[in-house]
Design a protein around this motif. Sequence first.
Motif, PDB file in Angstrom:
ATOM      1  N   PHE A   1      14.626  -0.359 -51.403  1.00  0.00           N
ATOM      2  CA  PHE A   1      15.014  -1.159 -50.239  1.00  0.00           C
ATOM      3  C   PHE A   1      16.506  -1.457 -50.281  1.00  0.00           C
ATOM      4  O   PHE A   1      17.211  -1.341 -49.264  1.00  0.00           O
ATOM      5  N   PHE A   2      17.003  -1.832 -51.449  1.00  0.00           N
ATOM      6  CA  PHE A   2      18.415  -2.163 -51.596  1.00  0.00           C
ATOM      7  C   PHE A   2      19.302  -0.952 -51.277  1.00  0.00           C
ATOM      8  O   PHE A   2      20.372  -1.091 -50.663  1.00  0.00           O
ATOM      9  N   ALA A   3      18.870   0.221 -51.670  1.00  0.00           N
ATOM     10  CA  ALA A   3      19.643   1.430 -51.403  1.00  0.00           C
ATOM     11  C   ALA A   3      19.808   1.661 -49.899  1.00  0.00           C
ATOM     12  O   ALA A   3      20.818   2.194 -49.447  1.00  0.00           O
ATOM     13  N   LYS A   4      18.829   1.219 -49.118  1.00  0.00           N
ATOM     14  CA  LYS A   4      18.865   1.414 -47.671  1.00  0.00           C
ATOM     15  C   LYS A   4      19.542   0.259 -46.939  1.00  0.00           C
ATOM     16  O   LYS A   4      20.227   0.468 -45.932  1.00  0.00           O
ATOM     17  N   HIS A   5      19.323  -0.964 -47.443  1.00  0.00           N
ATOM     18  CA  HIS A   5      19.750  -2.151 -46.685  1.00  0.00           C
ATOM     19  C   HIS A   5      20.910  -2.914 -47.334  1.00  0.00           C
ATOM     20  O   HIS A   5      21.493  -3.800 -46.707  1.00  0.00           O
ATOM     21  N   LYS A   6      21.200  -2.611 -48.594  1.00  0.00           N
ATOM     22  CA  LYS A   6      22.329  -3.209 -49.335  1.00  0.00           C
ATOM     23  C   LYS A   6      22.146  -4.698 -49.629  1.00  0.00           C
ATOM     24  O   LYS A   6      23.104  -5.386 -49.973  1.00  0.00           O
ATOM     25  N   THR A   7      20.950  -5.218 -49.464  1.00  0.00           N
ATOM     26  CA  THR A   7      20.593  -6.559 -49.932  1.00  0.00           C
ATOM     27  C   THR A   7      19.179  -6.484 -50.493  1.00  0.00           C
ATOM     28  O   THR A   7      18.425  -5.540 -50.198  1.00  0.00           O
ATOM     29  N   GLN A   8      18.783  -7.476 -51.281  1.00  0.00           N
ATOM     30  CA  GLN A   8      17.407  -7.563 -51.723  1.00  0.00           C
ATOM     31  C   GLN A   8      16.541  -8.117 -50.594  1.00  0.00           C
ATOM     32  O   GLN A   8      17.024  -8.831 -49.719  1.00  0.00           O
ATOM     33  N   ALA A   9      15.270  -7.785 -50.644  1.00  0.00           N
ATOM     34  CA  ALA A   9      14.357  -8.139 -49.558  1.00  0.00           C
ATOM     35  C   ALA A   9      13.904  -9.593 -49.640  1.00  0.00           C
ATOM     36  O   ALA A   9      13.639 -10.113 -50.726  1.00  0.00           O
ATOM     37  N   SER A  10      13.786 -10.219 -48.488  1.00  0.00           N
ATOM     38  CA  SER A  10      13.131 -11.520 -48.390  1.00  0.00           C
ATOM     39  C   SER A  10      11.628 -11.293 -48.426  1.00  0.00           C
ATOM     40  O   SER A  10      11.137 -10.159 -48.299  1.00  0.00           O
ATOM     41  N   MET A  11      10.857 -12.375 -48.556  1.00  0.00           N
ATOM     42  CA  MET A  11       9.401 -12.193 -48.554  1.00  0.00           C
ATOM     43  C   MET A  11       8.903 -11.728 -47.185  1.00  0.00           C
ATOM     44  O   MET A  11       7.885 -11.034 -47.099  1.00  0.00           O
ATOM     45  N   VAL A  12       9.621 -12.071 -46.111  1.00  0.00           N
ATOM     46  CA  VAL A  12       9.234 -11.587 -44.781  1.00  0.00           C
ATOM     47  C   VAL A  12       9.394 -10.074 -44.709  1.00  0.00           C
ATOM     48  O   VAL A  12       8.513  -9.355 -44.208  1.00  0.00           O
ATOM     49  N   GLN A  13      10.492  -9.571 -45.210  1.00  0.00           N
ATOM     50  CA  GLN A  13      10.744  -8.126 -45.166  1.00  0.00           C
ATOM     51  C   GLN A  13       9.781  -7.363 -46.062  1.00  0.00           C
ATOM     52  O   GLN A  13       9.249  -6.314 -45.667  1.00  0.00           O
ATOM     53  N   ALA A  14       9.523  -7.886 -47.260  1.00  0.00           N
ATOM     54  CA  ALA A  14       8.558  -7.239 -48.148  1.00  0.00           C
ATOM     55  C   ALA A  14       7.169  -7.251 -47.535  1.00  0.00           C
ATOM     56  O   ALA A  14       6.420  -6.268 -47.621  1.00  0.00           O
ATOM     57  N   ALA A  15       6.802  -8.366 -46.903  1.00  0.00           N
ATOM     58  CA  ALA A  15       5.486  -8.462 -46.267  1.00  0.00           C
ATOM     59  C   ALA A  15       5.370  -7.522 -45.078  1.00  0.00           C
ATOM     60  O   ALA A  15       4.285  -6.993 -44.793  1.00  0.00           O
ATOM     61  N   THR A  16       6.477  -7.275 -44.385  1.00  0.00           N
ATOM     62  CA  THR A  16       6.458  -6.344 -43.248  1.00  0.00           C
ATOM     63  C   THR A  16       6.147  -4.932 -43.725  1.00  0.00           C
ATOM     64  O   THR A  16       5.392  -4.186 -43.064  1.00  0.00           O
ATOM     65  N   TYR A  17       6.707  -4.549 -44.858  1.00  0.00           N
ATOM     66  CA  TYR A  17       6.356  -3.255 -45.447  1.00  0.00           C
ATOM     67  C   TYR A  17       4.863  -3.213 -45.752  1.00  0.00           C
ATOM     68  O   TYR A  17       4.157  -2.251 -45.392  1.00  0.00           O
ATOM     69  N   SER A  18       4.369  -4.240 -46.427  1.00  0.00           N
ATOM     70  CA  SER A  18       2.966  -4.287 -46.840  1.00  0.00           C
ATOM     71  C   SER A  18       2.021  -4.247 -45.641  1.00  0.00           C
ATOM     72  O   SER A  18       1.040  -3.505 -45.629  1.00  0.00           O
ATOM     73  N   ALA A  19       2.322  -5.047 -44.620  1.00  0.00           N
ATOM     74  CA  ALA A  19       1.461  -5.096 -43.436  1.00  0.00           C
ATOM     75  C   ALA A  19       1.430  -3.749 -42.720  1.00  0.00           C
ATOM     76  O   ALA A  19       0.364  -3.263 -42.327  1.00  0.00           O
ATOM     77  N   THR A  20       2.598  -3.131 -42.559  1.00  0.00           N
ATOM     78  CA  THR A  20       2.671  -1.840 -41.877  1.00  0.00           C
ATOM     79  C   THR A  20       1.903  -0.767 -42.651  1.00  0.00           C
ATOM     80  O   THR A  20       1.126   0.002 -42.066  1.00  0.00           O
ATOM     81  N   MET A  21       2.095  -0.732 -43.956  1.00  0.00           N
ATOM     82  CA  MET A  21       1.407   0.255 -44.778  1.00  0.00           C
ATOM     83  C   MET A  21      -0.108   0.063 -44.746  1.00  0.00           C
ATOM     84  O   MET A  21      -0.874   1.026 -44.581  1.00  0.00           O
ATOM     85  N   ASN A  22      -0.554  -1.168 -44.860  1.00  0.00           N
ATOM     86  CA  ASN A  22      -1.994  -1.413 -44.877  1.00  0.00           C
ATOM     87  C   ASN A  22      -2.638  -1.161 -43.522  1.00  0.00           C
ATOM     88  O   ASN A  22      -3.785  -0.717 -43.450  1.00  0.00           O
ATOM     89  N   TYR A  23      -1.901  -1.426 -42.434  1.00  0.00           N
ATOM     90  CA  TYR A  23      -2.409  -1.075 -41.114  1.00  0.00           C
ATOM     91  C   TYR A  23      -2.619   0.436 -41.000  1.00  0.00           C
ATOM     92  O   TYR A  23      -3.678   0.909 -40.550  1.00  0.00           O
ATOM     93  N   LEU A  24      -1.616   1.204 -41.398  1.00  0.00           N
ATOM     94  CA  LEU A  24      -1.708   2.661 -41.291  1.00  0.00           C
ATOM     95  C   LEU A  24      -2.832   3.212 -42.164  1.00  0.00           C
ATOM     96  O   LEU A  24      -3.567   4.123 -41.755  1.00  0.00           O
ATOM     97  N   LYS A  25      -2.971   2.676 -43.367  1.00  0.00           N
ATOM     98  CA  LYS A  25      -4.057   3.116 -44.246  1.00  0.00           C
ATOM     99  C   LYS A  25      -5.425   2.827 -43.624  1.00  0.00           C
ATOM    100  O   LYS A  25      -6.350   3.652 -43.697  1.00  0.00           O
ATOM    101  N   ALA A  26      -5.551   1.653 -43.002  1.00  0.00           N
ATOM    102  CA  ALA A  26      -6.825   1.293 -42.382  1.00  0.00           C
ATOM    103  C   ALA A  26      -7.142   2.192 -41.194  1.00  0.00           C
ATOM    104  O   ALA A  26      -8.282   2.646 -41.013  1.00  0.00           O
ATOM    105  N   ALA A  27      -6.126   2.467 -40.366  1.00  0.00           N
ATOM    106  CA  ALA A  27      -6.331   3.354 -39.216  1.00  0.00           C
ATOM    107  C   ALA A  27      -6.746   4.749 -39.672  1.00  0.00           C
ATOM    108  O   ALA A  27      -7.670   5.361 -39.107  1.00  0.00           O
TER     109      ALA A  27
END
Length: 403
Positions: A294-320
């Motif tokens: 994430f840091f390599a792409k965004h140049k900052t460390q992730a907040s819990m909102v940003q980390a959770a957005t990754y998790s939610a998106t991934m789990n949605y796609l896996k479920a679909a």
Amino acid sequence: MNFHIKARAAALAACLSMTASVVAQSSNTVNIGVLTDMSGLYSEIGGRGSVVAAQMAVEDFGGEIFGRPIKVLSADHLNKPDIAASRVREWVDRDGVVMVTDVLGSATGIAVQNLLADKNFIVMNTGSATSAITNKECSPYSTHWSYDTQAIAASSAAAILAEQGDTWFFITADYAFGHMLEADATKVLLKGGGKVVGTLRHPLNDSDFSSYILQGQASGAKVIVLANTGGDATNAIRQATEFGVIEAGQKVMPLLIFDTDIKGLGLNVVKGVKYTTGFYWDFDERTRKWSERFFAKHKTQASMVQAATYSATMNYLKAAKAVGSFDRDKIMAKLREAPIDDMFARNAVLREDGLLVHDMYMAQVKSPTESTGEWDIAKVIKVIPGKDAFAPISESECPYLKR
């Protein structure tokens, strides 16, 4: 009569779900919407970082589903509920978006959730804090994925009460999030024998906290407690430091602060502060590996909102993928079917009211001498099991659970 009404309602819901599936399948791409604050006081918490996190999830998933490429759409809701609702309506009705995530801000989160509930549409809320999302404003098709005011307040308030003092003066954001955070923290304070000596409420995105800070100082409270977050919290802390309030011995304690806020304030200002979070980049090997990417792409460390957005998106796609379609009922059932465990969510279970119950963490801000690098800002001092962090489902006010 009731039977026929219920039958018609069920038929309508099935029709809407099928229509959405047809819209999604007719598009050349599978579109996921990240609705966030791109330019305001929460932009560092979500903003472009949430878009990057969702795009990472899409890439890690493989970039396509059912033979079609997945695209992440994004929009700035400007922290205005009407703009948020309008943009999401366009996404759903015109652009064939299959899921919306982030939705930073409690007022915008509630507005979007109410709109999408009427459309039987999935929203995976990672940015709003108010616990109303899975209580009186709940929807069978919504999830609250990262944290809520109850989980934050219960742990943070207990830590403040135990170590800082038992008389509090609240400076509270005057909207749903602030009100709920103050109420949840007050319960902990009163249960522990403490006392609220005063409360002031401020508008969203206030730049001048001098009068609030000075009134809090004059109250004689041992602790000035901030029931706000983002730019509002950092402005209040900076101004309290400038006025010498902290140096004089009075504590100024935020109930909700993010790693990005700490980085912006500097360790000298907030060293030693304990705070509750759902994610810290340096917690273990899994969080470090993901955060490095994430840091390599965004140049900052992730907040819990940003980390959770990754998790939610991934789990949605896996479920679909697992259910073989974008059928919302099947996807929600799949998400609730088994425990969720990834770089963000540990020991996690998605409840019937839409709350993702997962481990939370008590962290403590390091002093400048403890820090070994730019983002070495805190240490996790306690893992809080989800069952202890979040309110039990028996206390949920979610209307559809009672049907």
